[in-house]
Enzyme design. Structure first.
Site, PDB file in Angstrom:
ATOM      1  N   ASN A  21       9.122   1.804   0.736  1.00 33.94           N
ATOM      2  CA  ASN A  21       9.964   0.889  -0.030  1.00 33.94           C
ATOM      3  C   ASN A  21      11.157   0.491   0.814  1.00 33.94           C
ATOM      4  O   ASN A  21      11.737   1.315   1.515  1.00 33.94           O
ATOM      5  CB  ASN A  21      10.504   1.577  -1.287  1.00 33.94           C
ATOM      6  CG  ASN A  21       9.464   1.632  -2.393  1.00 33.94           C
ATOM      7  OD1 ASN A  21       8.472   0.916  -2.361  1.00 33.94           O
ATOM      8  ND2 ASN A  21       9.719   2.493  -3.371  1.00 33.94           N
ATOM      9  N   ARG A  74       2.868   1.697  -3.812  1.00 28.15           N
ATOM     10  CA  ARG A  74       2.623   2.490  -2.596  1.00 28.15           C
ATOM     11  C   ARG A  74       1.374   3.385  -2.741  1.00 28.15           C
ATOM     12  O   ARG A  74       0.534   3.423  -1.835  1.00 28.15           O
ATOM     13  CB  ARG A  74       3.866   3.292  -2.209  1.00 28.15           C
ATOM     14  CG  ARG A  74       4.983   2.406  -1.626  1.00 28.15           C
ATOM     15  CD  ARG A  74       6.212   3.203  -1.281  1.00 28.15           C
ATOM     16  NE  ARG A  74       6.738   3.903  -2.454  1.00 28.15           N
ATOM     17  CZ  ARG A  74       7.647   4.852  -2.403  1.00 28.15           C
ATOM     18  NH1 ARG A  74       8.128   5.258  -1.228  1.00 28.15           N
ATOM     19  NH2 ARG A  74       8.095   5.416  -3.496  1.00 28.15           N
TER      20      ARG A  74
END
Ligand SMILES: [Fe+3]
Ligand SMILES: [Mg+2]
Ligand SMILES: [Zn+2]
Ligand SMILES: [Zn+2]
Lengths: 333, 786
Positions: B36, B18
């Site tokens: 996520n 990320r």
């Protein structure tokens, strides 16, 4: 041949092929489909126990006994472990090869008589057939027995926390027979401990009464087979402490030499009892008082886990104790 | 303007994915979010110019973070005039649908973090548990998906302000590193001794930490803990070191007395111990490293690598009578901190009780090993899932995995799958590793071990559940097990069906699974498959293990094998290998067994008495199953030569035989081939008779050992090659535990290549029974889809 070994294959053969056509009488407490040591039929107020067994053994005479003693003990014990320690009557049917030596027959008959006396039982009727040479291997003896059980002790009655008692050390019968038959010398005196157990079990029942839930003689499939059968039929797990199971050093040594586990070796004259915890100690003490129960031990207990299976605590961990396979397959790689 | 919804699957959580997406999005001037998902995948929403989105997607595909492994990217793009976002942000995790990937394995501390640990100016100076998005524990600390600090055992350590600001700073290396910690807020060390420990306090503290037991005496924390542990080790003491996925019992690898104590106290009389050395240079002082070995040692997975020992830098008792030694480099900050104070390599053997899985809580470590260890170096981060060290060996120039565990699990291996079949494979009985097939991916559990022990069987069940959890997978519909009727894994498979957890159970023959594992790895249709191992249940009820199978993934024909020989005493013959010697001699000539055993003084652990009983046992055929196992043949040679007469650990006789053979050179013998029930067999009794003759002629033990291996390998290779030619098959494969034997494996490969055929063997899963689950799945995946 695999079916004769007494294990899963035999049970399957009996259950699916032989027992299926009969069905149980409506009032049977334990019938053929229960595949217990004997059948229990209520007659009036009493539980009539009925059992039958055909005995073939090679060799017919062996250290510690012979086929006659085996034929009487086997049936007496099947009655006794159902709770019928008082043997009302036995029958005996012999099938004999034509040229069978008379002297041997006499020895067998004497041995049967002596064992009956020991068991306080009598053969009340019998039958003899002679077959041609080679049509049968020596001698087959079928015995049937009738007794009355004030309290029935079927395989299926073990509950969690019941204490598992064993009346004697294991493996002597099977390993000594094997040694005799195959001519294997272990350099020790191995002998069968075949014996009727009804006198011993009567004493146990006197002390334990209904707290004795299950009794079973650990025969062809060894202690492992007997324990697995009662665990499965009772729907509980059974946990055994290996160090507590009496095994003579001769049996242990011979087993190690052959790669055989004494737990999986046949016995004739060793019984397993499941007793409610509160009576376990008294029953064990009583067993030990008796000459046939000197080696008796509390070897484990019923558990509410691993249902239908036997867990062996080896002291350094646990594993499942399996019943002997008809064709043992190595598993270590 | 365009808006793209991007879904990325694979290992994309807990690998800095990320933050990476954030940085690339910002660089391309995109707005949107990245999050996520609950199934281990990641979802990105990105708005911006079409070519900026193109460039962004190229970055994701081509330059993902080092630990990431992308299995699929799906993109939905649409034109839009209305923008939904004003910035680019990492947003909270979300639960989602199933089967997208998994979290990554635990990886060794990275160079940057190690540099921080060494840097006196850094706030991570000397802090053992520092980690970043590129490194540290993952698989062993995560409780559930999605991977976030609060779903790991790091949740018990609230971040301090400094760590919090690093965590939130996009410019920081530890931006969104869920395992971020420092000495002020993170897990702590403690060293102590115990006498007779029986802890009563709960294993986990109220805060969720692995509690330090009250029975720990003379304790020290932090730097002092390291100092004391190192001092004990230098004094020859045995110290338990809790690491990432479990604990080791350690001692100096140069101190023979300490090693002897370790052997006595753990009842591991001969078992080779692994050694950890501070760096490659130290390892080079006692080995001669190839570049592949060096790379394998250095990889972020940090497996134990079995390497030929040359120098004298280690005590002899580390790996008694073996020519290899298992070596690894430090992988946790704890190890590096210890090596700050100790120069010599350390023996590191896993801290478990006999037959049981490795200990993982401080309580159980201390209670279980109070009589073994002199000191305990513990930390208070809970190990959620244990994970043993992986073990590899470079055989014939290629990496073979002996144990695929730490650094690998739960990473998937691709597996060709015909249909949309999902399945669980439970392996065999020893060295069990289970696996789950989901689409084209095979997720592997960590190494579980020998499940004849109920504790290890329970661990297997737990490992399977954890694997389902960390891959976000449902119970599959099929369970695959070995054909052996008395394996605990076979019973377990049936239980799963009886309880309705899975719909059906399928059995796969052991050696077919070995063969299929190679075929699937190489996506190969068919091979003449050499499957050489210790034992596997054959469909004919005999014990197989030296087999030549004409195999595809769906079926096989047994076209050759070693000659079956009696195995007096069944499993007993495996631990007392002289029984096999007697068995083979009996098959060759029943009348000469006793004379040969006597003449060459073949030792039975039970002495002459055992020898005499074994001969009678062979004559009367009592408990004497037949086996065609290659492993057992090597055992029999080892016992004949006196190389090993009592097996104390798996593979010992064959490993010691290989070590002896490494010092010898083979005599030229031709492998006798005969015919049996329509298949061709290497006549091992006849070969054995030849070896006995060499022994009588006074040929040296190493030369006979080398001759035995080489002739066996040639014989089997020739069988496979001939059949391949007759049957018009172009490939010969090798699998089974014997494939670890360098001499045998390279001889087979040589023969096959010289015959102009192609040779394949296992690279990604172990050729031993650790690879069985993969092979089991390969077989069901190849069934025609319904
Ligand atoms: Fe195998
Ligand atoms: Mg009976
Ligand atoms: Zn790092
Ligand atoms: Zn901090």
């Amino acid at each position: 041949l695999e079916h004769g070994a007494g294990g899963e294959a035999t049970r399957k053969l009996v259950a699916e092929t032989l027992a299926s056509g009969f069905g149980d009488p409506e009032d049977a407490i334990v019938g053929l489909t229960g595949m217990d040591d004997g059948a229990v039929i209520p007659v009036g107020e009493e539980n009539l126990v009925l059992t039958t067994d055909s005995h073939v053994i090679d060799p017919p005479f062996f250290p510690g006994g012979d086929i006659g003693r085996l034929a009487v003990s086997g049936t007496v014990n099947d009655l006794a472990v159902m709770g019928a320690t008082d043997v009302r009557a036995l029958t005996s049917a012999m099938v004999i090869e034509a040229n069978y030596p008379v002297a041997k027959l006499e020895r067998i008959a004497d041995s049967m008589a002596a064992t009956c006396e020991e068991a306080n039982a009598a053969v009340v009727t019998g039958d003899t057939k002679v077959m041609g040479n080679g049509e049968i291997d020596g001698i087959v003896i079928n015995t049937a027995g009738v007794g009355v059980a004030p309290h029935v002790t079927p395989d299926s009655a073990v509950e969690p926390n019941d204490v598992i008692l064993l009346t004697d050390s294991i493996g002597e019968h099977g390993i000594s027979l094997l040694a005799e038959r195959e001519g294997i010398e272990f350099g020790s005196d191995l002998a069968s401990d075949v014996k009727p157990l009804n006198d011993l079990l009567a004493r146990a029942l006197e002390v334990g009464g209904k707290n004795i839930k299950t009794m079973k003689d650990a025969t062809r499939m060894g202690l492992a087979g007997a324990l697995n059968e009662i665990a499965e039929k009772s729907g509980v797990g059974i946990e055994i402490r290996e160090e507590r199971v009496p095994v003579t050093s001769d049996v242990k040594g011979a087993g190690e030499m052959l790669g055989l586990d004494p737990f999986q070796i046949a016995n004739e004259g060793v019984a397993v009892l499941a007793v409610a915890p509160k009576s376990a100690e008294n029953v064990l003490d009583e067993l030990r008082e008796h000459p046939k129960g000197e080696n008796a031990a509390a070897i484990g207990k019923g558990i509410d886990d691993h249902h239908g299976r036997v867990v062996l605590d080896t002291g350094i961990g646990s594993r499942y104790l399996r019943e002997p396979a008809s064709e043992p397959a190595p598993r270590i790689c | 303007m365009e808006r793209a919804t991007i879904r990325v699957n694979g290992i994309v959580q807990s690998v800095g994915f990320r933050p990476f997406v954030y940085r690339r999005a910002v660089a391309h001037g995109l707005h949107g979010t990245v999050r996520n998902l609950g199934d281990a995948g990641v979802r990105i929403e990105a708005e911006g110019q079409p070519d900026a989105i193109d460039a962004f997607l190229t970055d994701i595909k081509n330059n993902p973070p080092p630990l990431a492994r992308i299995t699929s990217i799906t993109v939905d793009r649409e034109h839009t005039s209305e923008s939904m976002f004003e910035t680019f942000e990492i947003v909270e995790s979300q639960s989602g649908d199933s089967g997208g990937g998994s979290i990554p394995p635990d990886t060794a501390i990275c160079e940057n973090c190690l540099a921080d640990l060494r840097d006196p100016e850094s706030r991570y100076h000397n802090y053992w548990a520092t980690s970043c998005v590129d490194c540290g524990p993952r698989f062993t600390v995560v409780e559930s998906l999605p991977y976030d600090r609060h779903t790991t055992s790091m949740a018990a350590f609230p971040m301090c302000e400094e760590c919090r600001s690093a965590y939130e700073n996009p410019a920081d290396r530890r931006y969104h590193a869920q395992t971020i910690a420092c000495c002020n807020c993170g897990p702590q060390l403690r060293y102590g001794t115990v006498s007779d420990s029986q802890t009563t306090d709960p294993a986990v503290s109220e805060a969720g930490r692995d509690r330090f037991p009250d029975t720990l005496l003379e304790t020290a924390s932090g730097k002092e803990a390291i100092k004391k542990a190192a001092a004990s080790l230098r004094d020859g003491k045995l110290v338990v070191v809790k690491g990432i996925g479990g604990a080791h019992i350690t001692c100096s690898a140069t101190d023979t007395d300490a090693i002897t104590r370790l052997r006595n106290r753990t009842d591991r009389p001969e078992k080779p111990f692994a050694v950890m050395a501070s760096n490659i240079e130290t390892i080079q002082s006692f080995t001669d490293l190839s570049s592949t070995e060096r790379d394998t040692l250095n990889s972020f997975r940090r497996p134990i690598v079995l390497i030929e020992a040359t120098g004298s830098g280690l005590a002899d008792r580390v790996a008694p009578d073996l020519h290899t030694v298992g070596v690894m480099l430090p992988y946790s900050g704890i190890h590096y901190r210890l090596f700050d104070r100790i120069e010599e390599p350390l023996v590191m053997t896993s801290a478990n009780l006999p037959g049981q899985p490795m200990l993982r809580s401080n309580n159980s470590i201390v209670d279980g090993l109070d009589e073994v260890a002199d000191g305990f170096l513990l930390h208070d981060r809970r190990i959620v899932t244990r994970c043993d060290d992986s073990v590899a060996r470079i055989v014939d120039g290629e990496r073979r995995l002996i144990r695929r565990s730490r650094g690998f699990a739960p990473t998937a291996i691709s597996l060709p799958n015909n249909g949309e079949m999902s399945a669980l494979a439970v392996g065999a009985e020893l060295d069990v590793t289970a696996a789950i097939l989901e689409k084209q991916e095979c997720y592997y559990t960590q190494y579980v071990g020998d499940v004849d022990s109920l504790d290890t069987l329970a661990y297997l069940k737990n490992a399977i559940q954890r694997l389902l959890d960390v891959t976000g997978t449902e119970w599959p519909s099929v369970v695959v097990h070995d054909l052996h009727p008395a394996f605990n894994t076979t019973d377990y498979a049936k239980e799963l069906v009886d309880s309705g957890t899975v719909a059906r159970a399928v059995s796969v023959q052991h050696h077919h699974a070995h063969a299929a594992s190679v075929l699937a790895e190489h996506d190969c249709h068919r091979a003449l498959s050499l499957t050489l191992d210790g034992v596997g249940y054959g469909p004919d009820g005999t014990v197989w293990g030296g087999e030549v199978l004409d195999a595809t993934r769906t079926g096989f024909e047994r076209v050759g094998s070693l000659a079956p020989v009696p195995m007096p005493g069944g499993d007993k013959a495996t631990t007392h290998p002289a029984r096999l010697t007697a068995g083979i001699l009996y098959a060759a000539d029943p009348d000469r067994v006793e004379a040969i055993l006597e003449r060459h003084d073949v030792q039975f652990p039970g002495g002459d008495r055992e020898r005499n009983v074994v001969i009678q046992q062979l004559e009367s055929d009592v408990n004497t199953p037949q086996t065609s196992s290659a492993g057992r043949f090597l055992d029999a040679v080892a016992a004949l030569l006196g190389v090993c007469t009592r097996r104390t650990y798996e593979g010992e006789p064959a490993m010691k035989l290989e070590a002896a053979a490494a010092r010898g050179s083979p005599h030229s013998l031709s492998a006798p081939i005969s015919s049996l029930n329509g298949r061709r067999v290497v006549n091992t009794p006849q070969l054995f008779t030849e070896l006995v003759r060499l022994r009588s002629d006074g040929v040296s033990v190493p030369d006979i050992a080398a001759t035995a291996q080489e002739t066996l390998a040639r014989g089997l290779a020739d069988l496979a090659i001939e059949e391949a030619e007759i049957r018009n098959c172009e490939t010969v494969s090798l699998s089974g535990g014997v494939a670890y034997n360098e001499h045998i494996a390279s001889q087979i490969r040589d023969s096959v290549s010289n015959a102009g055929l192609s040779f394949i063997t296992n690279r990604r899963v172990p050729p031993g029974d650790g690879g069985i689950a993969y092979g089991q799945l390969a077989v069901v995946a190849a069934q025609p889809s319904h």
